[in-house]
Scaffold this motif. Structure first.
Motif, PDB file in Angstrom:
ATOM      1  N   VAL A 140      -0.051 -24.453 -17.132  1.00 23.40           N
ATOM      2  CA  VAL A 140      -0.964 -23.381 -17.409  1.00 23.40           C
ATOM      3  C   VAL A 140      -1.371 -22.986 -15.928  1.00 23.40           C
ATOM      4  O   VAL A 140      -1.847 -23.836 -15.179  1.00 23.40           O
ATOM      5  N   GLU A 141      -1.257 -21.686 -15.709  1.00 22.12           N
ATOM      6  CA  GLU A 141      -1.741 -21.327 -14.083  1.00 22.12           C
ATOM      7  C   GLU A 141      -3.083 -20.693 -14.257  1.00 22.12           C
ATOM      8  O   GLU A 141      -3.541 -20.101 -15.331  1.00 22.12           O
ATOM      9  N   PRO A 142      -3.995 -20.926 -13.368  1.00 26.73           N
ATOM     10  CA  PRO A 142      -5.301 -20.321 -13.213  1.00 26.73           C
ATOM     11  C   PRO A 142      -5.530 -18.828 -13.328  1.00 26.73           C
ATOM     12  O   PRO A 142      -4.786 -18.106 -12.404  1.00 26.73           O
ATOM     13  N   PRO A 143      -6.263 -18.077 -14.048  1.00 25.86           N
ATOM     14  CA  PRO A 143      -6.434 -16.473 -13.994  1.00 25.86           C
ATOM     15  C   PRO A 143      -7.464 -16.327 -12.783  1.00 25.86           C
ATOM     16  O   PRO A 143      -8.245 -16.949 -12.414  1.00 25.86           O
ATOM     17  N   ASN A 144      -6.891 -15.422 -12.077  1.00 27.36           N
ATOM     18  CA  ASN A 144      -7.501 -14.491 -10.982  1.00 27.36           C
ATOM     19  C   ASN A 144      -7.776 -15.521 -10.012  1.00 27.36           C
ATOM     20  O   ASN A 144      -8.802 -15.442  -9.014  1.00 27.36           O
ATOM     21  N   ALA A 145      -7.026 -16.561  -9.720  1.00 23.87           N
ATOM     22  CA  ALA A 145      -7.033 -17.429  -8.491  1.00 23.87           C
ATOM     23  C   ALA A 145      -6.659 -16.729  -7.363  1.00 23.87           C
ATOM     24  O   ALA A 145      -5.478 -15.974  -7.318  1.00 23.87           O
ATOM     25  N   ALA A 146      -7.076 -16.926  -6.184  1.00 28.57           N
ATOM     26  CA  ALA A 146      -6.641 -16.325  -4.927  1.00 28.57           C
ATOM     27  C   ALA A 146      -5.231 -16.902  -4.640  1.00 28.57           C
ATOM     28  O   ALA A 146      -4.295 -15.928  -4.137  1.00 28.57           O
ATOM     29  N   TYR A 147      -5.032 -18.009  -4.745  1.00 29.02           N
ATOM     30  CA  TYR A 147      -3.874 -18.730  -4.766  1.00 29.02           C
ATOM     31  C   TYR A 147      -3.516 -19.856  -5.513  1.00 29.02           C
ATOM     32  O   TYR A 147      -4.555 -20.205  -5.785  1.00 29.02           O
ATOM     33  N   HIS A 148      -2.384 -20.169  -5.947  1.00 22.66           N
ATOM     34  CA  HIS A 148      -2.230 -21.438  -6.620  1.00 22.66           C
ATOM     35  C   HIS A 148      -0.770 -21.982  -6.482  1.00 22.66           C
ATOM     36  O   HIS A 148       0.261 -21.056  -6.132  1.00 22.66           O
ATOM     37  N   LEU A 149      -0.609 -23.253  -6.923  1.00 24.81           N
ATOM     38  CA  LEU A 149       0.863 -23.689  -6.942  1.00 24.81           C
ATOM     39  C   LEU A 149       1.595 -23.319  -8.022  1.00 24.81           C
ATOM     40  O   LEU A 149       0.638 -23.259  -9.226  1.00 24.81           O
ATOM     41  N   SER A 150       2.792 -23.097  -8.338  1.00 27.31           N
ATOM     42  CA  SER A 150       3.507 -22.694  -9.655  1.00 27.31           C
ATOM     43  C   SER A 150       4.573 -23.626  -9.911  1.00 27.31           C
ATOM     44  O   SER A 150       5.439 -23.919  -8.673  1.00 27.31           O
ATOM     45  N   PHE A 151       4.889 -24.031 -10.967  1.00 28.69           N
ATOM     46  CA  PHE A 151       6.110 -24.901 -11.289  1.00 28.69           C
ATOM     47  C   PHE A 151       6.329 -24.490 -12.809  1.00 28.69           C
ATOM     48  O   PHE A 151       5.556 -24.044 -13.616  1.00 28.69           O
ATOM     49  N   HIS A 152       7.567 -24.860 -13.285  1.00 27.41           N
ATOM     50  CA  HIS A 152       7.975 -24.398 -14.652  1.00 27.41           C
ATOM     51  C   HIS A 152       7.887 -25.636 -15.746  1.00 27.41           C
ATOM     52  O   HIS A 152       7.861 -26.556 -15.385  1.00 27.41           O
ATOM     53  N   VAL A 153       7.798 -25.101 -16.965  1.00 21.55           N
ATOM     54  CA  VAL A 153       8.101 -26.034 -18.051  1.00 21.55           C
ATOM     55  C   VAL A 153       9.446 -26.752 -18.060  1.00 21.55           C
ATOM     56  O   VAL A 153      10.343 -25.835 -17.608  1.00 21.55           O
ATOM     57  N   GLY A 154       9.513 -27.925 -18.242  1.00 21.35           N
ATOM     58  CA  GLY A 154      10.672 -28.524 -17.966  1.00 21.35           C
ATOM     59  C   GLY A 154      11.085 -29.215 -16.667  1.00 21.35           C
ATOM     60  O   GLY A 154      12.090 -29.854 -16.605  1.00 21.35           O
ATOM     61  N   SER A 155      10.244 -28.850 -15.664  1.00 19.52           N
ATOM     62  CA  SER A 155      10.457 -29.349 -14.472  1.00 19.52           C
ATOM     63  C   SER A 155       9.989 -31.039 -14.581  1.00 19.52           C
ATOM     64  O   SER A 155       9.241 -31.384 -15.358  1.00 19.52           O
ATOM     65  N   ARG A 156      10.904 -31.679 -13.711  1.00 20.30           N
ATOM     66  CA  ARG A 156      10.753 -33.187 -13.989  1.00 20.30           C
ATOM     67  C   ARG A 156      10.799 -33.828 -12.312  1.00 20.30           C
ATOM     68  O   ARG A 156      11.276 -33.250 -11.654  1.00 20.30           O
ATOM     69  N   HIS A 157      10.411 -35.092 -12.292  1.00 16.84           N
ATOM     70  CA  HIS A 157      10.320 -35.866 -11.169  1.00 16.84           C
ATOM     71  C   HIS A 157      10.430 -37.481 -11.662  1.00 16.84           C
ATOM     72  O   HIS A 157       9.815 -37.809 -12.924  1.00 16.84           O
ATOM     73  N   PRO A 158      10.830 -38.272 -10.973  1.00 20.65           N
ATOM     74  CA  PRO A 158      10.682 -39.844 -11.091  1.00 20.65           C
ATOM     75  C   PRO A 158       9.457 -40.158 -11.469  1.00 20.65           C
ATOM     76  O   PRO A 158       8.526 -39.675 -11.023  1.00 20.65           O
ATOM     77  N   LEU A 159       9.198 -41.041 -12.306  1.00 21.93           N
ATOM     78  CA  LEU A 159       7.987 -41.743 -12.590  1.00 21.93           C
ATOM     79  C   LEU A 159       7.211 -42.516 -11.525  1.00 21.93           C
ATOM     80  O   LEU A 159       5.999 -42.587 -11.600  1.00 21.93           O
ATOM     81  N   ASP A 160       8.031 -42.929 -10.445  1.00 16.81           N
ATOM     82  CA  ASP A 160       7.415 -43.647  -9.668  1.00 16.81           C
ATOM     83  C   ASP A 160       6.959 -42.811  -8.382  1.00 16.81           C
ATOM     84  O   ASP A 160       6.305 -43.444  -7.487  1.00 16.81           O
TER      85      ASP A 160
END
Length: 248
Positions: A140-160
């Motif tokens: 969920v991305e913030p509404p009306n934010a001046a800027y924010h980071l974005s990534f997709h559902v399904g994005s993954r990275h190692p647990l460590d």
């Protein structure tokens, strides 16, 4: 006589070996086809603009004809849909696959994630543990934010690495080889990291209470601002509490 007795046996062994090799080869080909199909489904499902046949071919490193056949098969099962612009997007069949405990987790959490994103003006996500990876189940991305980071559902990275990974590891039974970050997260009830997944970004994550039949999950926040990460901790913990209450 020895030759007459052994020859049929040798022939039988030879044919059995050939059959076994052929079966193994068929399994390998089948596994490769399945892996390609699942990879294509993942690409299409996480694409906001849709993808073309050529883009799929480029992703897989295969000829356009192979990509087309995979997309056609997925389309037959309504898992992908070819739009009027020629681009493939997720189809109605994905909704069926999405039913079950993952759907329950996402459905319960999303309203609380939206409230949290609005409050802290940062991107937040529901992250679940899958083998040795942290996978975004809802973003969920913030509404009306001046800027924010974005990534997709399904994005993954190692647990460590990353706040979500550290938080999920902290929910496991303590082990002697746990990192200092995991031990600290277990002690204080949340994880906080910097630059481990996204360069220059802070992450804050706290785990949900275990739910029978569901994977370990956490609420994760990501921001470029240190002050936002610091003051967001209570809000993240409160969102986790509300989601836990809703799931109990």
């Amino acid at each position: 006589m020895m030759t007459e007795v052994c020859a049929p046996l040798l022939y039988h062994d030879f044919m059995a070996t050939r059959a076994e090799d052929s079966s193994s080869s068929s399994r390998n080909v089948g596994s490769q086809t399945l892996a390609r199909g699942l990879r294509v489904l993942e690409i299409v499902a996480t694409s906001e603009q849709g993808v073309t046949t050529q883009e799929i071919a480029d992703h897989l490193g295969v000829h356009r004809t192979i990509a087309y056949r995979i997309l056609a098969t997925l389309s037959d099962f309504r898992l992908v849909l070819r739009s009027a612009d020629g681009r493939y997007r997720g189809g109605a069949g994905l909704a069926v696959l999405g039913q079950g405990i993952h759907s329950t987790l996402r459905g319960v959490a999303e309203s609380h994630l939206r409230e949290l994103a609005r409050e802290v003006q940062s991107t937040v996500a529901l992250i679940v543990e899958e083998d040795d990876e942290a996978v975004a189940l809802a973003v969920v991305e913030p509404p009306n934010a001046a800027y924010h980071l974005s990534f997709h559902v399904g994005s993954r990275h190692p647990l460590d690495r990353g706040a979500a990974g550290v938080a999920l590891l902290s929910a496991r039974r303590p082990r002697s080889r746990d990192s200092a970050a995991v031990r600290e997260a277990r002690e204080r009830g949340y994880a906080k990291t910097f630059g481990e997944v996204e360069p220059g970004a802070y992450g804050v994550a706290a785990t949900l209470a275990p739910v029978e039949g569901a994977p370990a999950a956490c609420v994760n926040l990501i921001t470029y601002r240190a002050d936002v990460a610091e003051r967001a901790v209570p809000a993240v913990l409160e969102a986790v509490r509300r989601i836990d209450d809703a799931l109990s």
